[in-house]
Design an enzyme around this catalytic site. Structure first.
Site: not given
Ligand code: NAI
Length: 779
Positions: A242-244, A247, A264, A298, A393
């Site tokens: 997910g997002s940095t 992470g 990742e 990503c 990004e």
């Molecule tokens: P996010 O990183 O918030 O979400 C990814 C996952 O993490 C989701 O299942 C979410 O419910 C979970 N999550 C959120 N906060 C958490 C926490 N504190 N502890 C554990 N799990 C948690 O991504 P989001 O908000 O949906 O997207 C925002 C930005 O993130 C996008 O615009 C993009 O730039 C980036 N992103 C990058 C990805 C990648 O594959 N590298 C994938 C998705 C988003």
């Protein structure tokens, strides 16, 4: 009319995919879903909606899992663990194989549900996401089968908490679940809140494929549920994509808990077009790089770098191609660019692009759907490498670009980012391509192609794109640990003094920085005493400034990374030779400091260990993975960079030499903090280094308090990895502070290490990053 005219004037007719079966499946569930825990579906609880972003209509309502449900899922996974492991590699291989087959049997339903829930074109879901997900289960069925024979001494980590994003819901699930299950772990997985449906369908096929209850648990909800999973004390390993920003938060939240972690994260991957590239292919590649999945990838090739001499021609061709992209209903098989996953994401893309004042914005006159969450393919050229849109990004169909003059400049701009996930380069000149690929700071490099993935090839990043690999043999490290139980760590304190002074002429130990002995900045020293309490010598107490100087010296010795394995081996042998020449002196020193009689054995073991790393320096090589393309995917081992290590207290020489040898053998530079209670073996070692042709800055040694230096080392932005074998358990502070630039950490989490045992592979793996270079060939 010529055939060319017909092709050019002919418009596409709609080729809609039917959503009937998917709707029937949703209706069959009453359009309300609970979680999947211990092999059963729970009753729907507090609900939130998941919608089709292309049309805006609600598809189903999903449960926001409660803390009790997360507990229940973790307990179910724990309970299922022994049985799943007892099944053995072959037993698990059969289940994974059944999952792969079930995915294939229901492939269309999975593809359609994915498209409805996520908005990606059905062509992509059908031809890429679902087949690749099945491929992961096939591949890892094989890994389960081979585990006992090929990974002796490794075992499952335990219960894995896995949190995945919305851009490849089923594919990310398979990347997480397949290797975990293959190695004998059980899982609690949370899909993203925007796209939970394929994970819930997957739960059904788990039952169909005979996955024992509790081995796979699917818990739905938002980030709060994710946080509950990753911080749950019953979870042994956390895997996140997910997002940095999230992470980093997870790194901090799990610091010091002993949980294994792989991340990742995001990227801003360069797409480099050299003047000798096949420009038409490179344009077509961009369609896959930035418009695949609407750029919500990503590793999207989102930064276009074109060599100045061909830039105009290339941009023209690109604009012409953009005019042909079809944006629209993702269920139409002729559509190239589908919907943005959610209005929130659409707004974020819109906001970022609107805030930009730099460069030239181009959008083709593409027909856009009147409703739904859509963003037009966009090209912004003429940006400065430091502009926000070149650094941040966007996660949408927006390509940002600049030009470069020389290959060296291309590398410099490409690496000018805090990320390091992927990179693409186009050149017909193999010499140039294979020269540039190793210079790009990225976990994956695609040559004359882009966005190629396979279960047999590791995927993952460096820098703030995270750590750990998914896929290939290298991906298994994230789901196994050495077998057996380690002894608990016992703190070793320095021996106290009795006022007696040192015998003989005063010898003043200093610090060893940049190949020279350096006085400590603070001007403090402390006494080192023997068992009787007599003073053996004084060592400087290094402070944060000394540590910074050592890191700077290590940074300036970057040439070591380019030296050959042969040369590094020779230097390590030479160090061993010079150490052995002084073995009596070192043995006596160790005995005097520790008050024991193990010095002679420790010196002999240190010489042997140096030989081991000298042996590996030109042998710990990569692999050519068998990926299903015409070409090769080379897994190259690269040095991590600057490794900072707190060396073992109990093995003053062997602990130092083990870390140093592995780091040096693989081309890293090291900043080593000597055994805190017994530092004199390290300060004596400077002379061995001085006489062994070690280039200045490759090895730097400090003496001082581990607890004071650990946070400075872990938060230093020019340090790439921190290891701690200190007898003070500093794991928590190191992991927490490392979150700043997401550096790799290897810490002891309260477990002691047996330094007499050779575990060279663990050290060599920690000292390297695997870069996968994809090189397709042929017409
Ligand atoms: P996010 O990183 O918030 O979400 C990814 C996952 O993490 C989701 O299942 C979410 O419910 C979970 N999550 C959120 N906060 C958490 C926490 N504190 N502890 C554990 N799990 C948690 O991504 P989001 O908000 O949906 O997207 C925002 C930005 O993130 C996008 O615009 C993009 O730039 C980036 N992103 C990058 C990805 C990648 O594959 N590298 C994938 C998705 C988003």
């Amino acid at each position: 009319m010529t055939i060319k005219d017909i092709f050019e004037t002919m418009d596409y007719g709609p080729a809609p995919e039917s959503g009937a079966e998917a709707m029937a499946w949703l209706d069959g569930k009453g359009r309300k879903f609970g979680c999947f825990i211990g092999g059963s579906h729970t009753k729907p609880g507090a609900l939130f909606g998941t919608a089709n972003p292309a049309a805006g209509d609600l598809l189903a309502e999903i449960t926001q899992a409660s803390a009790g449900q997360v507990d229940a899922a973790v307990s179910a996974a724990r309970k299922a663990l022994p049985g799943w492991q007892k099944l053995g590699g072959h037993g698990r291989a059969r289940v994974l194989y059944a999952l792969a087959r079930a995915l294939q049997k229901h492939s269309r339903l999975f593809a359609v549900i994915e498209t409805l829930d996520n908005g990606k074109p059905i062509r992509e879901a059908r031809d890429i996401d679902v087949p690749l997900a099945a491929r992961h289960f096939y591949y890892h069925a094989g890994m389960a089968q081979l585990m006992e024979a090929e990974l002796p001494g490794r075992e499952a980590i335990g219960v894995c908490g896995q949190v995945i994003p919305w851009n490849f819901p089923l594919l990310m699930l398979s990347w997480k679940i397949a290797p975990a299950l293959a190695m004998g772990n059980t899982v609690v997985l949370k899909p993203a809140e925007y796209t939970p449906l394929t994970a819930l369908l997957f739960a059904e096929i788990c039952t169909e494929a005979g996955v024992p209850p509790g081995v796979v648990n699917i818990v739905t909800g938002d980030g709060a549920v994710g946080e509950m999973i990753v911080t749950h004390e019953g979870v042994d390993k956390v895997a996140f994509t997910g997002s940095t920003a999230v992470g980093r938060r997870i790194r901090e939240a799990t610091a010091g808990t002993g949980k294994a972690l792989s991340l990742e994260l995001g990227g801003k991957s360069p797409y480099i077009v050299f003047d000798d590239a096949d420009l038409d292919s490179a344009v077509e590649g961009l369609v896959d790089a930035i418009w695949f999945n609407g750029g919500q990838v990503c590793c999207a090739g989102s930064r276009l770098l074109v060599q100045e001499s061909v830039a105009e021609r290339f941009h023209e061709k690109l604009k012409a191609r953009m005019a042909k992209l079809r944006v629209g209903d993702p269920m139409d098989k002729c559509v190239d660019v589908g919907a943005i996953v959610h209005p929130v994401q659409l707004e974020s893309i819109t906001r970022m692009v609107e805030a930009n004042r730099a460069g030239e914005v181009y959008r083709a006159e593409t027909a856009m759907p009147a409703t739904g969450s859509f963003y037009p393919p966009t090209l912004i050229t003429g940006l400065d490498p430091a502009d926000t849109l070149m650094q941040e990004e966007i996660f949408g169909p927006v390509l940002c670009g600049t030009t470069f003059r020389t290959p060296a400049e291309a590398v410099q701009i490409a690496n000018n980012t805090r990320y390091g996930l992927a990179a693409t380069l186009w050149s017909e000149n193999i010499n140039l391509a294979l020269d540039i690929a190793p210079k790009l700071v990225a976990g994956v490099v695609w040559v004359n192609g882009t966005n190629m993935f396979d279960a047999a090839a590791g995927f993952g990043g460096v820098r703030e794109s995270g750590f750990g690999r998914e896929g290939g043999w290298e991906g298994l490290a994230a789901y196994t640990k050495p077998s057996g139980k380690a002894k608990p760590l016992a703190r070793i304190d320095a021996l106290g003094g009795n006022g007696a002074t040192a015998e003989g002429l005063d010898r003043t130990a200093k610090l060893y920085v940049g190949g020279k002995q350096a006085r400590p900045d603070g001007g403090y020293s402390r006494g080192v005493h023997g068992k009787s309490g007599a003073l053996l010598g004084q060592v400087p107490v290094a402070n944060r400034k000394d540590l910074r100087n050592a890191v700077e010296a290590a940074q300036s010795a970057a040439g070591w990374a380019k030296s050959t394995g042969h040369l590094r081996a020779q230097i390590l042998y030479y160090i061993a030779e010079n150490l052995e020449a002084r073995s009596v002196e070192f043995a006596e020193r160790i005995d005097a400091m520790t008050g024991k009689r193990g010095g002679q054995d420790e010196v002999a073991a240190s010489v042997r260990r140096l030989f081991t790393y000298a042996a590996w320096a030109d042998k710990f090589d990569g692999q050519a993975h068998g990926v299903p393309i015409r070409g090769v995917a080379l897994a190259m081992r690269e040095p991590v960079g600057v490794i900072g290590a707190l060396c073992a207290d109990e093995a003053p020489l062997l602990g130092l030499v083990s870390v140093m040898g592995a780091a040096m053998a693989m081309g890293n530079r090291a900043v080593l903090v000597a055994s805190e209670p017994f530092p004199l073996a390290a300060t004596d070692f400077y002379q061995v280094l001085d006489t062994s042709d070690v280039p200045a800055g490759v090895v730097n040694i400090l003496t001082g308090a581990h607890a004071e230096l650990a946070p400075v080392l872990a938060s230093h932005l020019d340090v790439d990895a921190v290891w701690s074998f200190s007898s003070s358990d500093l794991s928590g502070i190191i992991e927490r502070k490392s979150a700043g630039n997401l550096k790799r950490t290897w810490v002891n989490h309260g477990r002691a290490r047996d330094w007499t045992g050779e575990d060279a592979r663990a050290f060599l793996e920690a000292a390297t990053e695997v870069k996968t270079v994809w090189i397709p060939y042929g017409e």
